[in-house]
Design a protein around this motif. Sequence first.
Motif, PDB file in Angstrom:
ATOM      1  N   GLU A 480       0.860  -1.184   0.002  1.00  0.00           N
ATOM      2  CA  GLU A 480       0.043   0.017  -0.062  1.00  0.00           C
ATOM      3  C   GLU A 480       0.793   1.228   0.057  1.00  0.00           C
ATOM      4  O   GLU A 480       0.592   2.252  -0.723  1.00  0.00           O
ATOM      5  CB  GLU A 480      -0.909   0.014   1.350  1.00  0.00           C
ATOM      6  N   CYS A 481       1.875   1.267   0.862  1.00  0.00           N
ATOM      7  CA  CYS A 481       2.682   2.497   0.878  1.00  0.00           C
ATOM      8  C   CYS A 481       3.374   2.820  -0.306  1.00  0.00           C
ATOM      9  O   CYS A 481       3.367   3.820  -0.752  1.00  0.00           O
ATOM     10  CB  CYS A 481       3.710   2.243   2.017  1.00  0.00           C
ATOM     11  N   ILE A 482       3.992   1.707  -0.873  1.00  0.00           N
ATOM     12  CA  ILE A 482       4.609   2.000  -2.155  1.00  0.00           C
ATOM     13  C   ILE A 482       3.527   2.386  -3.343  1.00  0.00           C
ATOM     14  O   ILE A 482       4.013   3.179  -4.164  1.00  0.00           O
ATOM     15  CB  ILE A 482       5.270   0.710  -2.613  1.00  0.00           C
ATOM     16  N   ALA A 483       2.519   1.472  -3.618  1.00  0.00           N
ATOM     17  CA  ALA A 483       1.540   2.120  -4.435  1.00  0.00           C
ATOM     18  C   ALA A 483       1.074   3.450  -4.213  1.00  0.00           C
ATOM     19  O   ALA A 483       0.892   4.075  -5.428  1.00  0.00           O
ATOM     20  CB  ALA A 483       0.259   1.013  -4.403  1.00  0.00           C
ATOM     21  N   ALA A 484       0.845   3.847  -3.120  1.00  0.00           N
ATOM     22  CA  ALA A 484       0.448   5.230  -2.853  1.00  0.00           C
ATOM     23  C   ALA A 484       1.638   6.214  -3.362  1.00  0.00           C
ATOM     24  O   ALA A 484       1.163   7.365  -4.078  1.00  0.00           O
ATOM     25  CB  ALA A 484       0.257   5.433  -1.127  1.00  0.00           C
ATOM     26  N   PHE A 485       2.806   5.993  -3.209  1.00  0.00           N
ATOM     27  CA  PHE A 485       3.927   6.925  -3.617  1.00  0.00           C
ATOM     28  C   PHE A 485       3.981   6.938  -5.038  1.00  0.00           C
ATOM     29  O   PHE A 485       4.122   7.984  -5.806  1.00  0.00           O
ATOM     30  CB  PHE A 485       5.245   6.368  -2.929  1.00  0.00           C
ATOM     31  N   VAL A 486       3.844   5.847  -5.534  1.00  0.00           N
ATOM     32  CA  VAL A 486       3.980   5.637  -7.262  1.00  0.00           C
ATOM     33  C   VAL A 486       2.830   6.285  -7.781  1.00  0.00           C
ATOM     34  O   VAL A 486       2.855   7.177  -8.979  1.00  0.00           O
ATOM     35  CB  VAL A 486       3.841   4.334  -7.638  1.00  0.00           C
ATOM     36  N   SER A 487       1.551   6.468  -7.083  1.00  0.00           N
ATOM     37  CA  SER A 487       0.547   7.084  -7.625  1.00  0.00           C
ATOM     38  C   SER A 487       0.519   8.569  -7.537  1.00  0.00           C
ATOM     39  O   SER A 487       0.142   9.287  -8.212  1.00  0.00           O
ATOM     40  CB  SER A 487      -0.808   6.670  -6.869  1.00  0.00           C
ATOM     41  N   ASN A 488       1.221   8.929  -6.309  1.00  0.00           N
ATOM     42  CA  ASN A 488       1.142  10.366  -5.920  1.00  0.00           C
ATOM     43  C   ASN A 488       2.414  10.766  -5.333  1.00  0.00           C
ATOM     44  O   ASN A 488       2.898  10.789  -4.157  1.00  0.00           O
ATOM     45  CB  ASN A 488       0.011  10.959  -4.991  1.00  0.00           C
ATOM     46  N   PRO A 489       3.544  10.697  -6.150  1.00  0.00           N
ATOM     47  CA  PRO A 489       5.094  10.760  -5.750  1.00  0.00           C
ATOM     48  C   PRO A 489       5.247  12.049  -4.629  1.00  0.00           C
ATOM     49  O   PRO A 489       6.624  12.014  -4.161  1.00  0.00           O
ATOM     50  CB  PRO A 489       6.064  10.753  -6.942  1.00  0.00           C
ATOM     51  N   PHE A 490       4.451  13.259  -4.798  1.00  0.00           N
ATOM     52  CA  PHE A 490       4.903  14.253  -4.036  1.00  0.00           C
ATOM     53  C   PHE A 490       3.809  14.354  -2.912  1.00  0.00           C
ATOM     54  O   PHE A 490       3.714  15.702  -2.386  1.00  0.00           O
ATOM     55  CB  PHE A 490       4.716  15.516  -5.245  1.00  0.00           C
ATOM     56  N   MET A 491       3.192  13.375  -2.398  1.00  0.00           N
ATOM     57  CA  MET A 491       2.628  13.338  -1.313  1.00  0.00           C
ATOM     58  C   MET A 491       3.567  13.439   0.035  1.00  0.00           C
ATOM     59  O   MET A 491       4.732  13.154  -0.265  1.00  0.00           O
ATOM     60  CB  MET A 491       1.802  12.034  -1.112  1.00  0.00           C
ATOM     61  N   LEU A 492       3.173  13.863   1.280  1.00  0.00           N
ATOM     62  CA  LEU A 492       3.790  14.163   2.136  1.00  0.00           C
ATOM     63  C   LEU A 492       4.239  12.700   2.724  1.00  0.00           C
ATOM     64  O   LEU A 492       3.194  11.814   3.223  1.00  0.00           O
ATOM     65  CB  LEU A 492       3.396  14.774   3.367  1.00  0.00           C
ATOM     66  N   ILE A 493       5.506  12.402   2.932  1.00  0.00           N
ATOM     67  CA  ILE A 493       5.924  11.040   3.265  1.00  0.00           C
ATOM     68  C   ILE A 493       6.937  11.085   4.278  1.00  0.00           C
ATOM     69  O   ILE A 493       7.546  11.901   4.802  1.00  0.00           O
ATOM     70  CB  ILE A 493       6.147  10.060   2.102  1.00  0.00           C
TER      71      ILE A 493
END
Length: 614
Positions: A480-493
């Motif tokens: 989930e964490c990786i898929a979220a980053f790939v979909s939105n790479p500029f989200m706060l992480i």
Amino acid sequence: MAEAPRKKAKTYNFHPEWEQEFLFTLVKEKCVCMLCHQKQALCKRGNLERHHNTNHPKFKDRYPQKSAIRARKVDELRSELKAQQSLFTKSADQNKAATEASFHVSHFLAKNKKPFTDGELFKEAMAITAETIFKDFKNKDDIKASLRAVPLGPASVARRVESLSEDVDRQVLKDLSLCEYFSLQFDESLDAVDTAQLVVFVRMAFQDSTTKEDFLTLLHLKERTRGEDIYTEFKKYVSENDIPIHKLVAITTDGAPAMRGVRLGFIALCRNDPDFPEFKNYHCVIHQQALAGKVVDFSHVMSLVVKLINSIRAKALQRRLFKALLDELDAAYGDLLLHADVRWLSRGKVLQRFVDLLPEIKTFLSARNEEHKELSDDAWLCDLGFLTDLTAKLNTLNNELQGKDRHLPHMISAVNAFKSKLGVWITHLKNGRLTHFPNLEKMSQSIKDKDVFHPEKYCAHLDKVATEFNMRFGELNEMECIAAFVSNPFMLIDIEQVAAKFQLVFSLSSGVDMELVDLQNDIELKARSRDSDFWGLVNREKFPLLTACALKVSAYFGSTYLCEMAFSQMKIIKSKYRSRLTDRHLTDCLKLAVSSYEPDFRGLTESIQSQPSH
């Protein structure tokens, strides 16, 4: 000793005045006599003069040189030769057009899962249509002749389907060689003659971040269907077709022991094979969702519903009487649905139809002097309403997971949304709010004893579903964490946390954390973040780890939906009326029926000798 230099071949050019002098003209770089149509290999004056004086010595007596009568005769001979050449060309073009038409029609038949013998039927239908539509056309006979020339006999259609399938296969294998990564999905089922057929689909990710998913092959398991048998057949296919197996990143299967067995399952054998790279394995999300929905035990409801439906549908007379009653009462539906446990959406549809027709069912059973106390039991009716609502919600999730191009982030989103909805539904039920349970609300309003209705008791069942979902979808939680980053790479992480996930999932050593920092601070890329091909714009030399991981994620399958869809097509193609279809032709027909690749009709036509139908 040095080799003597070769003598340069002399080039001879045709001179236009030789048409009048020797009656030769130039056709496709060859000198052709306009009188006898013989060809001369070299456009050499002496050769043409010798031929003319030897074979046509009397021509100059009848048509003297440089006379008007000779000029008219030469023009006449030239026109006749051109007419003859155009006749041959026209005939060849017509044959090619007929052959190309046969490829198009054969592809149309295969795409619509029709037998090879339907080619003749299609041709006869075209002839009948032409007879009516073109009856007032002056060239009606030419049109009909052209239609009759299209080769559509069973043997011709079978050959065309083979050629079309080979062309599509070449395109898929070519894309496999060009892609960066690919994943596979496997599933097995029986055909009409009980041969085990293993369907394999592929999803490919390319360097520009685009993806393609399509049918790869159909493997025929003649004897056993153990994990080692599946592995042997697939390994043989990989070797024979030079599949770049080193690009494999994931395999999605059902939960059968032959596939996921710890020691002798197909996945375990692939992992132990040094030719296979390290890859992820997913249990089909849709299968898991269907299994998770079965933890709620309402067998006392389902068994009676199925029993009553079967008692009405099993006998022709009872079914006719029931349909007549529904027609007389102007019911919402005209019949009941039979339950099929192997179909994902069956239980929900059957229950909803049963609830909608419950008053008519009671009336019909009363006319038959049958009494079922459960149909008057308030508690049983509330259970029926709750089970109908719950299965409807599970069906909605199932539909959300089905379909082509359903990538992994989409499936994770759908499952997580359902988990969150379960929490909302539990809270509403505890507070006695039935907004999201229309059938339960309907039953609660119709019951006589209001004291037996306690909506909060159904919260325990929803808790069981939530627990089962959390247990079964651990694989998705990991991604989930990786898929979220790939979909939105500029989200706060949290850089360290996400980097750790990347290292764990993709077995990376180090360096991904620095790439994450560089990417999130890249102003130019941030401006392009909403582009659909964002990862295709990212510099692969600057971000090698992130771009590779993003492509791998885009290549993942989340379910075996495509295989299940192909089995539905296979049942139509190889039915009991077409049970003698060979494995080769079954593969060809299924490939054309489900593939999104368009064959090269023109290239296939040019590759064979065109012959009109006889």
